[in-house]
Design an enzyme around this catalytic site. Structure first.
Site, short mmCIF file in Angstrom:
data_model
loop_
_atom_site.label_atom_id
_atom_site.label_comp_id
_atom_site.label_asym_id
_atom_site.label_seq_id
_atom_site.Cartn_x
_atom_site.Cartn_y
_atom_site.Cartn_z
N GLY A 79 0.81 -1.22 0.00
CA GLY A 79 0.00 0.00 0.00
C GLY A 79 0.85 1.27 0.00
O GLY A 79 0.37 2.32 -0.45
N GLU A 86 2.77 -8.36 -1.84
CA GLU A 86 1.52 -8.99 -1.40
C GLU A 86 1.46 -10.49 -1.64
O GLU A 86 0.94 -11.24 -0.81
CB GLU A 86 0.31 -8.31 -2.06
N1 COA Z 1 1.74 -3.86 8.78
C1 COA Z 1 1.77 -3.84 10.12
N2 COA Z 1 2.91 -3.66 10.81
C2 COA Z 1 4.04 -3.46 10.12
C3 COA Z 1 4.07 -3.46 8.72
C4 COA Z 1 2.85 -3.66 8.03
N3 COA Z 1 2.77 -3.65 6.71
N4 COA Z 1 5.36 -3.27 8.31
C5 COA Z 1 6.08 -3.14 9.43
N5 COA Z 1 5.31 -3.26 10.52
C6 COA Z 1 5.70 -3.19 11.94
C7 COA Z 1 6.37 -4.47 12.41
O1 COA Z 1 5.39 -5.43 12.75
C8 COA Z 1 7.16 -3.95 13.58
O2 COA Z 1 6.28 -3.77 14.67
P1 COA Z 1 6.69 -4.27 16.17
O3 COA Z 1 7.96 -3.50 16.47
O4 COA Z 1 5.53 -3.88 17.00
O5 COA Z 1 6.94 -5.74 16.04
C9 COA Z 1 7.62 -2.58 13.15
O6 COA Z 1 6.71 -2.19 12.10
C10 COA Z 1 9.01 -2.53 12.58
O7 COA Z 1 9.11 -3.47 11.53
P2 COA Z 1 10.23 -4.64 11.46
O8 COA Z 1 9.66 -5.72 10.58
O9 COA Z 1 10.68 -4.99 12.82
O10 COA Z 1 11.40 -3.85 10.71
P3 COA Z 1 12.56 -4.50 9.83
O11 COA Z 1 13.53 -3.41 9.60
O12 COA Z 1 13.04 -5.77 10.42
O13 COA Z 1 11.86 -4.88 8.43
C11 COA Z 1 10.40 -4.51 6.52
C12 COA Z 1 11.37 -3.86 7.57
C13 COA Z 1 9.76 -3.35 5.77
C14 COA Z 1 11.23 -5.37 5.56
C15 COA Z 1 9.35 -5.37 7.24
O14 COA Z 1 8.76 -4.58 8.25
C16 COA Z 1 8.24 -5.88 6.34
O15 COA Z 1 8.46 -6.79 5.58
N6 COA Z 1 7.02 -5.32 6.47
C17 COA Z 1 5.85 -5.77 5.76
C18 COA Z 1 5.92 -5.34 4.30
C19 COA Z 1 4.73 -5.87 3.55
O16 COA Z 1 4.58 -7.04 3.31
N7 COA Z 1 3.86 -4.93 3.15
C20 COA Z 1 2.71 -5.26 2.34
C21 COA Z 1 1.49 -5.38 3.17
S1 COA Z 1 0.11 -5.85 2.17
#
Ligand code: COA
Length: 260
Positions: free
Chosen positions: A112, A135
């Site tokens: 998103g 996704e």
């Molecule tokens: N929805 C909800 N929470 C999210 C999020 C999302 N799309 N992306 C990140 N967060 C949250 C994590 O759960 C974490 O929360 P917490 O500290 O309470 O556990 C916080 O943001 C930090 O993210 P984290 O994953 O620990 O950071 P990272 O540096 O290790 O990884 C990313 C960064 C962007 C690679 C990873 O957060 C990620 O893959 N996010 C999802 C991306 C995704 O699939 N988006 C599409 C959604 S349809």
């Protein structure tokens, strides 16, 4: 207006909207989507706002996607409603605003997040930005317009690869794909957005809105962009901005557009 998850700042004709949930990497939950809708609507209605910049707070993320925790247990109909409501409230809404919207992508723009950046009229990025539509790695597909806007911007083949692999591309690759227009350091990102906004706001806001509508028309089902262009072109001749723009040219002075 006070918001929980976004910040709005107005400065010299430019409203900057900052998504402010850095602890969740600015993930778009329902509240944030509603607040963004309100903030974009207000900025668009405001005659003094000539350009809107959308960015994310913190140094890590623009937006790391829709908030996964909110939809993990959704049913088929809830999933469909999530996409339909999100598109109507935010993604289509932004794409069709008459006020130009620049996305300043300051870090991760995933799911998103990239869809929001793609709804903006164009994008610039910082060199640490990473963009993708992950996704399918969650068992779902992009639902906020990503399957349509990504191929429009980067071509069908590249879009298919990005969507099917769920991979991320670097800012440099995004630049070479045409997904973003400029890449600079993180410190230079907002100043560059302001600089580009400065060039836009010198022009007729009425003509800029007409141009946005005409360009968009070419991508709408059942609309003929050339016909829309003819209509919008004609309408410009009835505006005070057109009178001022042409008069100023003939008088060899800078125009002062009334924005009407
Ligand atoms: N929805 C909800 N929470 C999210 C999020 C999302 N799309 N992306 C990140 N967060 C949250 C994590 O759960 C974490 O929360 P917490 O500290 O309470 O556990 C916080 O943001 C930090 O993210 P984290 O994953 O620990 O950071 P990272 O540096 O290790 O990884 C990313 C960064 C962007 C690679 C990873 O957060 C990620 O893959 N996010 C999802 C991306 C995704 O699939 N988006 C599409 C959604 S349809």
């Amino acid at each position: 207006m006070d918001y929980e998850n976004i910040l709005c700042d107005f400065n010299e004709g430019v409203t900057t909207i900052t998504i402010n949930r850095p602890s969740k990497l600015n993930a778009l939950n329902k509240v944030t989507i509603k607040e963004l809708h309100e903030a974009f609507k207000e900025a668009d209605k405001d005659d003094d706002t000539k350009v809107i910049i959308i960015t994310g707070s913190g140094e890590k993320a623009f937006v790391a996607g829709a908030d996964i925790s909110e939809f993990a247990d959704y049913s088929v109909s809830q999933g469909e409603r999530l996409a339909a409501q999100g598109q109507a409230l935010l993604f289509d809404f932004v794409a069709h605003l008459g006020t130009p919207v620049i996305a300043a992508v300051n870090g991760f723009a995933l799911g998103g997040g990239l869809e929001l950046a793609m709804s903006a009229h164009f994008r610039i990025a910082s060199d640490n930005a990473k963009m993708g539509l992950p996704e399918v790695s969650l068992g779902v597909i992009p639902g906020y317009g990503g399957t349509q806007r990504l191929p429009q911007l980067v071509g069908k083949g590249r879009a298919m690869e990005m969507i099917m692999t769920a991979g991320m591309v670097s800012a440099e690759d995004a630049l070479s794909y045409g997904l973003v227009n400029h890449v600079v350091s993180q410190e230079e990102l907002l100043p560059l957005a302001q600089k580009i906004a400065g060039k836009i706001k010198k022009n007729s806001s009425v003509a800029v809105a007409a141009a946005i509508n005409s360009v968009n028309a070419g991508f709408e089902d059942g609309e003929n962009g050339f016909d829309t262009e003819i209509t919008e072109f004609g309408k410009c001749f009835g505006t005070a901005d057109f009178k001022e723009g042409t008069q100023a040219f003939l008088e060899k002075r800078k125009p002062e557009f009334p924005g009407k």
